[in-house]
Design a protein around this motif. Structure first.
Motif, PDB file in Angstrom:
ATOM      1  N   ASP A 122       0.836  -1.206   0.000  1.00  0.00           N
ATOM      2  CA  ASP A 122       0.000   0.000   0.000  1.00  0.00           C
ATOM      3  C   ASP A 122       0.867   1.251   0.000  1.00  0.00           C
ATOM      4  OD1 ASP A 122      -2.330  -1.497   0.001  1.00  0.00           O
ATOM      5  OD2 ASP A 122      -2.654  -1.302   2.171  1.00  0.00           O
ATOM      6  N   CYS A 124       2.774   1.890  -3.343  1.00  0.00           N
ATOM      7  CA  CYS A 124       1.854   2.365  -4.380  1.00  0.00           C
ATOM      8  C   CYS A 124       1.415   3.805  -4.112  1.00  0.00           C
ATOM      9  CB  CYS A 124       0.645   1.437  -4.483  1.00  0.00           C
ATOM     10  SG  CYS A 124       1.073  -0.207  -5.115  1.00  0.00           S
ATOM     11  N   ASN A 125       1.038   4.099  -2.880  1.00  0.00           N
ATOM     12  CA  ASN A 125       0.542   5.438  -2.552  1.00  0.00           C
ATOM     13  C   ASN A 125       1.637   6.489  -2.524  1.00  0.00           C
ATOM     14  OD1 ASN A 125      -2.094   4.495  -2.266  1.00  0.00           O
ATOM     15  ND2 ASN A 125      -1.798   4.022  -0.114  1.00  0.00           N
ATOM     16  N   ALA A 126       2.782   6.167  -1.946  1.00  0.00           N
ATOM     17  CA  ALA A 126       3.847   7.154  -1.776  1.00  0.00           C
ATOM     18  C   ALA A 126       4.726   7.303  -3.005  1.00  0.00           C
ATOM     19  CB  ALA A 126       4.713   6.778  -0.570  1.00  0.00           C
ATOM     20  N   GLU A 134       2.576   0.258  -9.068  1.00  0.00           N
ATOM     21  CA  GLU A 134       1.260  -0.320  -9.355  1.00  0.00           C
ATOM     22  C   GLU A 134       1.320  -1.819  -9.115  1.00  0.00           C
ATOM     23  OE1 GLU A 134      -0.052   0.790 -13.251  1.00  0.00           O
ATOM     24  OE2 GLU A 134       0.197   2.927 -12.848  1.00  0.00           O
ATOM     25  N   ARG A 148       4.516  14.055  -3.006  1.00  0.00           N
ATOM     26  CA  ARG A 148       3.599  12.904  -2.933  1.00  0.00           C
ATOM     27  C   ARG A 148       4.065  11.918  -1.862  1.00  0.00           C
ATOM     28  NH1 ARG A 148       1.824   8.756  -7.781  1.00  0.00           N
ATOM     29  NH2 ARG A 148       0.982   7.146  -6.408  1.00  0.00           N
ATOM     30  N   ALA A 161       2.320  10.889   1.832  1.00  0.00           N
ATOM     31  CA  ALA A 161       1.939   9.500   2.132  1.00  0.00           C
ATOM     32  C   ALA A 161       2.710   8.934   3.321  1.00  0.00           C
ATOM     33  CB  ALA A 161       2.150   8.628   0.894  1.00  0.00           C
TER      34      ALA A 161
END
Length: 142
Positions: free
Chosen positions: A19, A22-24, A28, A96, A100
């Motif tokens: 997670d 992918c978020n930080a 993918e 980004r 995150a």
């Protein structure tokens, strides 16, 4: 393009690491294979970054892990490898990652060898560097 070198990282909390990555950082999910007996254990996950791949898995007491003496960052007492990924907009990528929860410990800064970059730790202490410097663009051979 297919790349023949694929980094492989072990995490105590592999689902959380996936997670986070992918978020930080913008990875993918390509495939995630869970343990049949315990859905919190990741046997093998494939994360992609453009045309590159990273494999992630939970800490498992396997014959391979024992024979190779595999350690997490925590078990080793610090990171043993750093990963570098090329990004176009270093500052936006760092924003980004920071949003995150990434621990940005360096940069973004202009590098003396060219480009701009920053470095961060993921929640389990693995070191990631992102920059606009592309080592494929020059050979460095004189």
């Amino acid at each position: 393009m297919r790349n023949e070198i694929i980094p492989n990282l072990r995490y105590a909390n592999a689902p959380g690491a996936i997670d986070f990555l992918c978020n930080a950082f913008g990875f993918e999910r390509r495939a995630v294979y869970l343990d049949e007996r315990d859905a919190t254990v990741i046997q093998h996950a494939q994360l992609t970054w453009a045309d590159r791949m990273l494999m992630v898995h939970s800490i498992n007491d396997t014959e391979f892990a024992r024979a190779a003496n595999m350690r997490t960052v925590l078990q080793a007492g610090g990171p043993t490898i750093g990963l570098y990924l090329i990004v176009e907009d270093v500052d936006a990528h760092a924003d980004r990652a920071r949003s995150a929860g990434a621990d940005i410990f360096l940069g973004p800064v202009d590098q003396p060898y060219g480009g701009r970059g920053y470095s961060a730790r993921d929640p389990e202490g693995n070191v990631w560097s992102f920059g606009s410097y592309d080592p494929w663009a020059t050979t460095g051979v004189t």
